[in-house]
Design an enzyme around this catalytic site. Structure first.
Site, PDB file in Angstrom:
ATOM      1  N   CYS A 108       0.976  -1.148   0.107  1.00 33.29           N
ATOM      2  CA  CYS A 108      -0.109  -0.034   0.001  1.00 33.29           C
ATOM      3  C   CYS A 108       0.838   1.264  -0.139  1.00 33.29           C
ATOM      4  O   CYS A 108       0.516   2.393  -0.399  1.00 33.29           O
ATOM      5  CB  CYS A 108      -1.034  -0.165   1.136  1.00 33.29           C
ATOM      6  SG  CYS A 108      -1.992  -1.554   1.320  1.00 33.29           S
ATOM      7  N   HIS A 242      -3.508   7.023   3.723  1.00 32.74           N
ATOM      8  CA  HIS A 242      -3.947   5.817   3.166  1.00 32.74           C
ATOM      9  C   HIS A 242      -5.224   5.388   3.687  1.00 32.74           C
ATOM     10  O   HIS A 242      -5.516   5.487   4.735  1.00 32.74           O
ATOM     11  CB  HIS A 242      -2.820   4.621   3.361  1.00 32.74           C
ATOM     12  CG  HIS A 242      -3.433   3.177   3.044  1.00 32.74           C
ATOM     13  ND1 HIS A 242      -3.717   3.211   1.802  1.00 32.74           N
ATOM     14  CD2 HIS A 242      -3.323   2.082   3.483  1.00 32.74           C
ATOM     15  CE1 HIS A 242      -3.755   1.696   1.611  1.00 32.74           C
ATOM     16  NE2 HIS A 242      -3.776   1.239   2.619  1.00 32.74           N
ATOM     17  N   ASN A 272     -10.218   0.197   0.657  1.00 32.05           N
ATOM     18  CA  ASN A 272      -8.888   0.135   0.523  1.00 32.05           C
ATOM     19  C   ASN A 272      -8.126  -0.590  -0.892  1.00 32.05           C
ATOM     20  O   ASN A 272      -8.596  -1.622  -1.162  1.00 32.05           O
ATOM     21  CB  ASN A 272      -8.343  -0.819   1.599  1.00 32.05           C
ATOM     22  CG  ASN A 272      -6.652  -0.877   1.828  1.00 32.05           C
ATOM     23  OD1 ASN A 272      -5.923  -0.475   0.580  1.00 32.05           O
ATOM     24  ND2 ASN A 272      -6.074  -1.378   2.816  1.00 32.05           N
TER      25      ASN A 272
HETATM   26  N1  ACO Z   1     -18.434  -8.451   9.815  1.00 33.89           N
HETATM   27  C1  ACO Z   1     -18.763  -8.711  10.961  1.00 33.89           C
HETATM   28  N2  ACO Z   1     -18.201  -9.204  12.153  1.00 33.89           N
HETATM   29  C2  ACO Z   1     -16.730  -9.147  11.680  1.00 33.89           C
HETATM   30  C3  ACO Z   1     -16.389  -8.883  10.364  1.00 33.89           C
HETATM   31  C4  ACO Z   1     -17.153  -8.289   9.511  1.00 33.89           C
HETATM   32  N3  ACO Z   1     -16.841  -8.149   8.139  1.00 33.89           N
HETATM   33  N4  ACO Z   1     -15.060  -9.024  10.439  1.00 33.89           N
HETATM   34  C5  ACO Z   1     -14.467  -9.558  11.789  1.00 33.89           C
HETATM   35  N5  ACO Z   1     -15.784  -9.610  12.590  1.00 33.89           N
HETATM   36  C6  ACO Z   1     -15.790 -10.248  13.823  1.00 33.89           C
HETATM   37  C7  ACO Z   1     -14.589 -10.818  14.216  1.00 33.89           C
HETATM   38  O1  ACO Z   1     -14.928 -12.137  13.790  1.00 33.89           O
HETATM   39  C8  ACO Z   1     -14.742 -10.753  15.820  1.00 33.89           C
HETATM   40  O2  ACO Z   1     -15.677 -11.347  16.286  1.00 33.89           O
HETATM   41  P1  ACO Z   1     -15.230 -12.390  17.666  1.00 33.89           P
HETATM   42  O3  ACO Z   1     -14.708 -11.620  18.655  1.00 33.89           O
HETATM   43  O4  ACO Z   1     -16.688 -13.214  17.604  1.00 33.89           O
HETATM   44  O5  ACO Z   1     -14.091 -13.282  17.011  1.00 33.89           O
HETATM   45  C9  ACO Z   1     -15.107  -9.190  15.857  1.00 33.89           C
HETATM   46  O6  ACO Z   1     -15.786  -8.912  14.835  1.00 33.89           O
HETATM   47  C10 ACO Z   1     -14.066  -8.187  16.252  1.00 33.89           C
HETATM   48  O7  ACO Z   1     -12.995  -8.549  15.261  1.00 33.89           O
HETATM   49  P2  ACO Z   1     -11.513  -7.692  15.429  1.00 33.89           P
HETATM   50  O8  ACO Z   1     -10.611  -8.258  14.437  1.00 33.89           O
HETATM   51  O9  ACO Z   1     -11.081  -7.557  16.726  1.00 33.89           O
HETATM   52  O10 ACO Z   1     -12.117  -6.379  14.945  1.00 33.89           O
HETATM   53  P3  ACO Z   1     -11.247  -4.955  14.589  1.00 33.89           P
HETATM   54  O11 ACO Z   1     -12.063  -3.905  15.415  1.00 33.89           O
HETATM   55  O12 ACO Z   1      -9.948  -5.082  15.011  1.00 33.89           O
HETATM   56  O13 ACO Z   1     -11.628  -4.776  13.151  1.00 33.89           O
HETATM   57  C11 ACO Z   1     -10.300  -4.684  11.095  1.00 33.89           C
HETATM   58  C12 ACO Z   1     -10.927  -5.520  12.136  1.00 33.89           C
HETATM   59  C13 ACO Z   1     -11.441  -3.656  10.588  1.00 33.89           C
HETATM   60  C14 ACO Z   1      -9.745  -5.549  10.163  1.00 33.89           C
HETATM   61  C15 ACO Z   1      -9.430  -3.854  12.021  1.00 33.89           C
HETATM   62  O14 ACO Z   1      -8.467  -4.536  12.693  1.00 33.89           O
HETATM   63  C16 ACO Z   1      -8.339  -3.007  10.850  1.00 33.89           C
HETATM   64  O15 ACO Z   1      -9.142  -2.325  10.091  1.00 33.89           O
HETATM   65  N6  ACO Z   1      -7.084  -3.160  10.839  1.00 33.89           N
HETATM   66  C17 ACO Z   1      -6.177  -2.687   9.928  1.00 33.89           C
HETATM   67  C18 ACO Z   1      -6.448  -3.370   8.456  1.00 33.89           C
HETATM   68  C19 ACO Z   1      -5.526  -2.609   7.474  1.00 33.89           C
HETATM   69  O16 ACO Z   1      -5.248  -1.714   7.551  1.00 33.89           O
HETATM   70  N7  ACO Z   1      -5.099  -3.493   6.462  1.00 33.89           N
HETATM   71  C20 ACO Z   1      -4.114  -2.869   5.561  1.00 33.89           C
HETATM   72  C21 ACO Z   1      -3.989  -3.848   4.380  1.00 33.89           C
HETATM   73  S1  ACO Z   1      -3.282  -3.107   3.376  1.00 33.89           S
HETATM   74  C22 ACO Z   1      -2.376  -4.131   2.265  1.00 33.89           C
HETATM   75  O17 ACO Z   1      -1.094  -3.930   2.498  1.00 33.89           O
HETATM   76  C23 ACO Z   1      -2.656  -5.025   1.343  1.00 33.89           C
END
Ligand code: ACO
Length: 315
Positions: A108, A242, A272
């Site tokens: 990214c 980003h 993203n």
């Molecule tokens: N819908 C409903 N529930 C969901 C979803 C969804 N789409 N996704 C996860 N959950 C659930 C999980 O299963 C979990 O449930 P559980 O507690 O029963 O296990 C709960 O929601 C909380 O999950 P977390 O992973 O703790 O949620 P978090 O608040 O951390 O959000 C997220 C997840 C959005 C992925 C966040 O961590 C994030 O944005 N991280 C950074 C991602 C990022 O920047 N990625 C860059 C990629 S760039 C590249 O180089 C390709």
């Protein structure tokens, strides 16, 4: 260098959160609240190279230049259908340029790494006009049965034409190897000599670790470019970050203690799109007339690797 023109191109298919909840155990409410994404553009029958070529042509047009004036093309891309030739060479042919070209994969942060390469070639006296294109289809990397990853991404291409100038004030890049946080394996063709078991693994992500890294890295990178120029955060007019998660953007904004209006976003309807996020957002702000001549803009991105970087430039 200076940014003389920008362009972008998007797939035609728009996928809303509600459309995802038809086949995934998720909801518009969860995705909106936890990520800020409402809809995203997803590749269907388009080819990524066609989006890249369209974005490049728009950037050249915006700069009032022709492809024959380019000295170099840099394409930032994580995956596309071709392993070889490189996407930049396909773009070169598509726009009718004749200059050398190179692809980079810096996840990214690719656009920022590409601008640093362009600026370094320029300072070395090797090029004058450089086309930087970021073209990404992360929706082809994720497992569409995994609600934790596939809801985050969208596809698209963004481009910028860089020409002689002294508008780029500072660029800082960094990398810290963390291969277990955000990764994907691609299955290569077998040979008679490969005996180990190999698997094809879609994008895997430890979301909370990536979140923490992102906030820390962006805060550090932006502080470094500000320090380099001897200015403080108040003196920057726009922060183009980003577009990975609106909560990450808010955390960086809080760290910098800056008002929301300095942080234009498009994550709401793009998701993203990896390294394309920054140039697509740049192009949208440019075409909306958000920037005035002389405005100071800080751009920051982070991604798998981990890698990150920030640029400070004057419009
Ligand atoms: N819908 C409903 N529930 C969901 C979803 C969804 N789409 N996704 C996860 N959950 C659930 C999980 O299963 C979990 O449930 P559980 O507690 O029963 O296990 C709960 O929601 C909380 O999950 P977390 O992973 O703790 O949620 P978090 O608040 O951390 O959000 C997220 C997840 C959005 C992925 C966040 O961590 C994030 O944005 N991280 C950074 C991602 C990022 O920047 N990625 C860059 C990629 S760039 C590249 O180089 C390709």
């Amino acid at each position: 260098m200076k940014i003389a023109g920008t362009g972008s191109a998007l797939p035609k298919k728009v996928v809303t959160n509600d459309m995802l909840s038809e086949f995934l155990d998720t909801s518009d409410e969860w995705i909106r609240a936890r990520t800020g994404v409402v809809s995203r553009y997803v590749i269907s029958d388009e080819k990524l190279e066609d989006l890249a070529i369209e974005a490049a042509k728009k950037a050249l047009d915006n700069a009032g230049m022709t492809a024959s004036q380019l000295d170099f093309i840099i394409c930032s891309n994580v995956v596309n259908e071709y392993v070889t030739p490189q996407l930049s060479c396909i773009i070169q042919g598509g726009i009718g340029a004749t200059c050398p070209c190179i692809d980079i994969n810096c996840a990214c942060a690719g656009f920022i790494y590409a601008v640093e390469i362009a600026e370094s070639f320029y300072k070395a006296g090797r090029v004058k006009n450089v086309l930087v294109v970021s073209a990404e289809e992360p929706t082809r990397m994720t497992d569409w049965t995994d609600r934790r990853t596939c809801v985050l991404f969208g596809d698209g291409a963004g481009a910028a034409v860089l020409t002689p100038g002294d508008n780029i004030k500072s660029i800082k890049l960094s990398a810290s190897s963390a291969t277990d946080k955000l990764w994907q394996y691609r299955l290569l063709h077998p040979t008679p000599y490969i005996t180990k078991e190999e698997v094809d693994v879609p994008l895997q992500m430890k979301g909370q670790d990536v979140f923490k890294f992102a906030v820390k890295a962006a805060g550090k990178d932006i502080s470094r470019i500000l320090k380099d120029m001897g200015i403080n955060a108040d003196e920057v007019d726009h922060y183009l970050l980003h577009q990975a998660n609106i909560r990450i953007i808010h955390a960086i904004r809080d760290y910098l203690e800056q008002p929301q209006e300095k942080f234009p976003t498009n994550i709401e309807n793009h998701g993203n799109s990896s390294s394309s996020c920054c140039p697509i957002l740049l192009d949208e702000c440019n075409r909306k007339g958000l920037f005035k001549s002389g405005d100071l803009i800080a751009m920051s991105a982070f991604g798998a690797g981990f890698v990150s970087g920030a640029i400070l430039f004057e419009w």
